[in-house]
Design an enzyme around this catalytic site. Structure first.
Site, PDB file in Angstrom:
ATOM      1  N   HIS A  10      17.901 -71.265  -2.010  1.00  0.00           N
ATOM      2  CA  HIS A  10      18.126 -69.898  -1.748  1.00  0.00           C
ATOM      3  C   HIS A  10      19.083 -69.357  -2.555  1.00  0.00           C
ATOM      4  O   HIS A  10      19.524 -69.934  -4.023  1.00  0.00           O
ATOM      5  CB  HIS A  10      18.523 -69.813  -0.636  1.00  0.00           C
ATOM      6  CG  HIS A  10      17.519 -70.027   0.987  1.00  0.00           C
ATOM      7  ND1 HIS A  10      16.512 -69.456   0.440  1.00  0.00           N
ATOM      8  CD2 HIS A  10      17.126 -71.246   1.506  1.00  0.00           C
ATOM      9  CE1 HIS A  10      15.252 -68.760   1.600  1.00  0.00           C
ATOM     10  NE2 HIS A  10      15.327 -70.421   1.818  1.00  0.00           N
TER      11      HIS A  10
ATOM     12  N   ASP B  63      19.119 -63.119  -5.891  1.00  0.00           N
ATOM     13  CA  ASP B  63      18.000 -62.736  -5.937  1.00  0.00           C
ATOM     14  C   ASP B  63      17.867 -61.404  -5.793  1.00  0.00           C
ATOM     15  O   ASP B  63      16.584 -60.740  -6.734  1.00  0.00           O
ATOM     16  CB  ASP B  63      18.121 -62.693  -3.706  1.00  0.00           C
ATOM     17  CG  ASP B  63      17.784 -63.615  -3.242  1.00  0.00           C
ATOM     18  OD1 ASP B  63      17.231 -64.879  -4.069  1.00  0.00           O
ATOM     19  OD2 ASP B  63      17.931 -63.484  -1.744  1.00  0.00           O
TER      20      ASP B  63
END
Length: 386
Positions: free
Chosen positions: A139, A169
């Site tokens: 992540h 991200d």
């Protein structure tokens, strides 16, 4: 804050006429596809039966605005061919699976490019398509950790501060994917050009974002430890300070003339130590800290209003749309009862807009089947949540 209508009308933006297939996923892939949709592309999201996995109510998932959705089960024998039919008619395809998954599903780059040699096939992953960690789960926090970016954020005596998932991200991932697929699209549309695969890895993009800091490090202008530099909170006149009501003000008067105005308005011009004396930075920080605690955020906002002191109130997500400057620029808009950031950047000749709310899974199957000439879509399962 501007309000837009509920229909699909409105300026489409500079990518009007560009067709994009998005294979449903989470995080940076959907955001990248949303950005292309905001810019006017016709983005068809291929949702899977059962949803993408995060359990977010589709009605509130703003990253699916300005898109249309069809429902395709890629594990069904007819599913891959339906996606390939869409890819054949598309300019760009975006997927965010782990390396090799799209190939196993029958919709990898070789299969898609065989059907459409000018297709730009965008791949969004954390670790990239190759390397020792390519097959590993991850992540945002892990990706920004190994690039050195996370190490720079936070106070020196505390653990690194997690910057939500904005840095990895969306900045290092989504935005680099968008730059990549648009550059590849330009190539595909030039004489002699062709389609290609764009490997957008969050680790690559995030490392690239540290370019200026790496340069300063090599030049001796940056210390490789957290909270010790001009731009990472180490400097007492570049950071945030608590106010009397428990809120915060952001301070950043780096230039001398702005700093002079800052100290004058803060009321410490006569008592502040020389800002160039690094040995007295702790003393200066204490002085600034104590001074900000004497008034509320609203009071300090009024004190610095209209100045070049480079001071601003730290607003929450709910407060931000009501800031006078952002309201005047319509930086946030309301569409279908949802307040959200407006499309960015802005274009003088081809303005963009929020044309439709979040796409509901499978809701646009009939329309896409007709518009794109893919009758096989009508045979796919329909969403039962509408």
């Amino acid at each position: 804050m501007a309000t837009t209508g509920n229909g699909s009308h409105g300026p489409r933006g500079p990518l009007a006429g560009v067709r994009v297939v998005e294979l449903a996923g989470i995080g940076p892939g959907p955001f990248a596809a949303m950005l292309l949709a905001d810019l006017g592309a016709d983005v068809v999201r291929v949702d899977r039966p059962g949803g993408a996995g995060l359990g977010i109510d589709p009605a509130g998932d703003l990253t699916n605005r300005n898109k249309r959705s069809v429902l395709v089960d890629l594990k069904d024998p007819a599913g891959p061919d339906t996606v390939l039919d869409l890819a054949e008619r598309a300019d760009i395809l975006i997927e965010g699976y782990r390396p090799g998954v799209a190939e196993r599903l029958g919709v990898g780059p070789d299969a898609c490019l065989a059907r459409n040699p000018r297709l730009v096939y965008g791949r969004m992953t954390g670790w990239g398509q190759d390397g020792p960690l390519a097959e590993r789960a991850g992540h945002d926090i892990a990706y920004i950790a190994v690039t050195g970016a996370l190490s720079m954020i936070g106070r020196p005596e505390e653990p690194p501060t997690v910057p939500a998932n904005l840095l990895g991200d969306y900045a290092g991932g989504s935005l680099y994917l968008v730059v990549g697929v648009l550059a590849a699209l330009q190539h595909a549309r030039t004489p002699g050009g062709c389609g290609q695969v764009v490997d957008a890895a969050i680790v690559d993009g995030t490392a690239h974002l540290t370019m200026m800091i790496q340069g300063m490090l090599h030049a001796g202008g940056w210390q490789d430890r957290r909270g010790s530099n001009l731009l990472d909170g180490g400097c007492p006149f570049y950071g945030s300070y608590e106010t009397a009501d428990g809120e915060y003000m952001a301070v950043g008067p780096l230039e001398k003339r702005f700093y002079a105005e800052f100290t004058e308005l803060l009321g410490i011009a006569e008592t502040a130590p020389d800002r160039g004396d690094l040995a007295r930075w702790d003393e200066l920080r204490t002085l600034v800290t104590n001074r900000f605690r004497t008034r509320t955020r609203a009071e300090w906002t009024e004190v610095f209003d209209g100045s070049d002191a480079c001071v601003a109130p730290v607003l929450s997500l709910r407060e931000a749309p009501h800031h006078p400057h952002l309201a005047a620029r319509s930086t946030f808009v309301e569409h279908g009862g949802l307040t959200q950031p407006a499309p960015a950047p802005r274009f003088s000749a081809t303005p963009s807009s929020v044309r439709s709310g979040p796409a509901r899974p499978g809701a646009d199957t009939e329309a896409v089947a007709a518009d794109w000439g893919v009758p096989a879509l009508r045979n796919t399962r329909k969403d039962t949540t509408d």
